[in-house]
Design an enzyme around this catalytic site. Structure first.
Site: not given
Ligand code: FAD
Length: 443
Positions: A42, A282
């Site tokens: 974020c 996500d």
């Molecule tokens: P992620 O944080 O995306 O983590 C997933 C990780 O898994 C990644 O690093 C990826 O490389 C890894 N991965 C994927 N597949 C594999 C695999 N097969 N093997 C090993 N590793 C793997 N949300 C808010 O609520 N407020 C905000 O202000 C906000 N701002 C944001 C700004 C930006 C620029 C972005 C991109 C997102 C923002 N978000 C915000 C959204 C928030 O970052 C996500 O909702 C959150 O990070 C989701 O978490 P996650 O663990 O599902 O996925």
């Protein structure tokens, strides 16, 4: 107990840390495809915009700190490429160790979602960038810092697109923001978002609505963007921010049930259909807290909470996730826009009857200096149950939406809003807080 965590950022890191707190002896291995774990997604736009100045501040945890603090075996540059739910093992492709297998008792999947990159002519230009992680951030910042970027086109007026437009403008770049829908920031209704669009235009970001991209063409020193209307734009840099899709390709053969768009399907314990495999963040479909339909809400708060719940369940606590409200907030230059629950568009689509009221109170007592007006819209059922709220203004919007989000979460009504006793002294609020006012008008 051996637990594998796939993905080392929001959901994955939360699950791993929580599990360690609940179980001192579990073996926990966290795989991350990229070089960095637990970074502040974020914060990325604000680092590019140089409001956040130090790159290290984005790195919340490192593999070493996760090892020292939580005794978690973090393996970066390690991609899980398949999951065998029958034999209970994953295949890992590692930069240093090549391919290998790792068995498990439990898995938490938190692979997140990646930026959509549609098949459009010219999309592979090296001047077209997306933003998800630290390497993406470094590439964009390098362009702006070192490669003489004077103009940028941001495609997509969602949260990331709008934040990038503001932050590039902050760096002195000439920015055009292109949105295919009739207005930016889909979680908001048109009446609320009008103020946001005015703020964008007032800050000299050119805003093009109702127009999508048809094609890109590399020029000698830039890229040409042709829109569906045949309008042509030229820029040194293009940021593509038209939404995300779940990063679940590696699960295709796993037998784990995915939704129509590839999101992992889970129950209220965050468990998938495969034994001892949990999924969060996500990459999953969630239940909308208000309308109870399945949806996908890529936000950090839900990802963190779900990570914690998956860990609870692995540790034998029967914790449940009760749905996502989609409470969200964005800074747009001098304005704040925030929302919670369902908007009018969603309720209409689902034929759910609703009423709305809008009030324009001052953020604090009008006789105390600096009292600025906000717009607060409340959406509620015929019986007065709160279904959603949206706010926009220069000051105090965050706390009003947070208060209403709390009442919504607790199943409250507009009458409950009138009864809330909220903190008041002239610099902060009025004896009748904007939230009370919204309740009075709605009642
Ligand atoms: P992620 O944080 O995306 O983590 C997933 C990780 O898994 C990644 O690093 C990826 O490389 C890894 N991965 C994927 N597949 C594999 C695999 N097969 N093997 C090993 N590793 C793997 N949300 C808010 O609520 N407020 C905000 O202000 C906000 N701002 C944001 C700004 C930006 C620029 C972005 C991109 C997102 C923002 N978000 C915000 C959204 C928030 O970052 C996500 O909702 C959150 O990070 C989701 O978490 P996650 O663990 O599902 O996925």
């Amino acid at each position: 107990k051996k637990v594998l965590v796939v993905g080392g950022v929001a959901g994955g890191a939360s699950a791993a840390a929580r599990l360690r707190r609940l179980d001192e002896s579990a073996e926990i291995i966290m795989f991350e495809r990229d070089e960095y774990i637990s970074f502040a997604n974020c914060g990325l736009p604000y680092y590019i915009g140089e409001t956040i100045k130090e790159r290290e501040k984005l790195l919340v945890q490192t593999p070493e700190s996760m090892k020292n603090r939580f005794n978690i075996d973090v393996r970066v540059n390690s991609e899980v490429i398949s999951l065998d739910t029958r034999k209970k093992l994953v295949t890992v492709r590692s930069k240093d160790r090549g391919m290998y297998l790792e068995t498990y008792d439990y898995v938490v999947l938190s692979p997140g979602a990646r930026a959509i990159k549609p098949y459009i002519e010219g999309i592979n230009s090296k001047r077209i960038l997306t933003l998800r992680n630290i390497p993406d951030t470094d590439s964009i910042k390098d362009y702006v810092d070192n490669q003489g970027v004077n103009s940028a086109v941001v495609i997509g007026g969602g949260f990331v697109g709008v934040e990038m437009a503001e932050n590039l403008k902050h760096r002195g770049v000439d920015v055009t923001l292109v949105e295919a829908a009739p207005h930016v920031l889909a979680p908001f209704d048109t009446d609320i978002v009008a103020a946001v669009e005015k703020e964008i235009s007032d800050n000299e970001v050119q805003l093009i609505l109702n127009d999508g991209v048809k094609s890109f063409k590399d020029l000698e020193n830039g890229v040409e963007i042709t829109l569906n209307s045949e309008k042509k734009l030229k820029a040194d840099l293009v940021i593509l921010a038209i939404g995300v899709i779940p990063d679940t390709g590696f699960l295709k053969e796993s037998g784990i049930k995915l939704g129509a768009k590839g999101h992992i399907l889970v129950n209220e314990n965050m468990a998938t259909n495969a034994e001892n495999v949990y999924a969060v963040g996500d990459a999953i479909e969630v239940v909308d807290f208000v309308n109870k339909q399945n949806t996908a809400v890529p936000l950090a708060g839900p990802a963190n909470k779900q990570g914690r719940i998956a860990a609870d369940n692995i540790a034998g606590l029967n914790t449940t996730y009760k749905g996502t409200q989609g409470t969200s907030i964005i800074k747009v230059f001098g304005l704040t826009a925030a929302s919670t629950g369902n908007n009018e568009r969603t309720l209409k689509r689902l034929n759910i009857p609703y009423k709305t009221i809008t009030v324009h109170p001052a953020a604090h007592a009008s006789y105390y200096p600096g009292a600025l007006m906000m717009t607060l819209k409340l959406i509620f059922s015929e019986e007065g149950k709160i279904l959603g709220a949206q706010g926009v203004g220069s000051d105090g919007v965050d706390k009003r939406i947070d208060v209403i989000a709390t009442v919504l979460r607790l199943g409250g009504t507009v009458t409950d809003l009138t009864e809330l006793e909220l903190c008041y002294a002239p610099p902060y609020s009025s004896a009748k807080d904007p939230v009370n006012m919204a309740g009075y008008v709605a009642e």
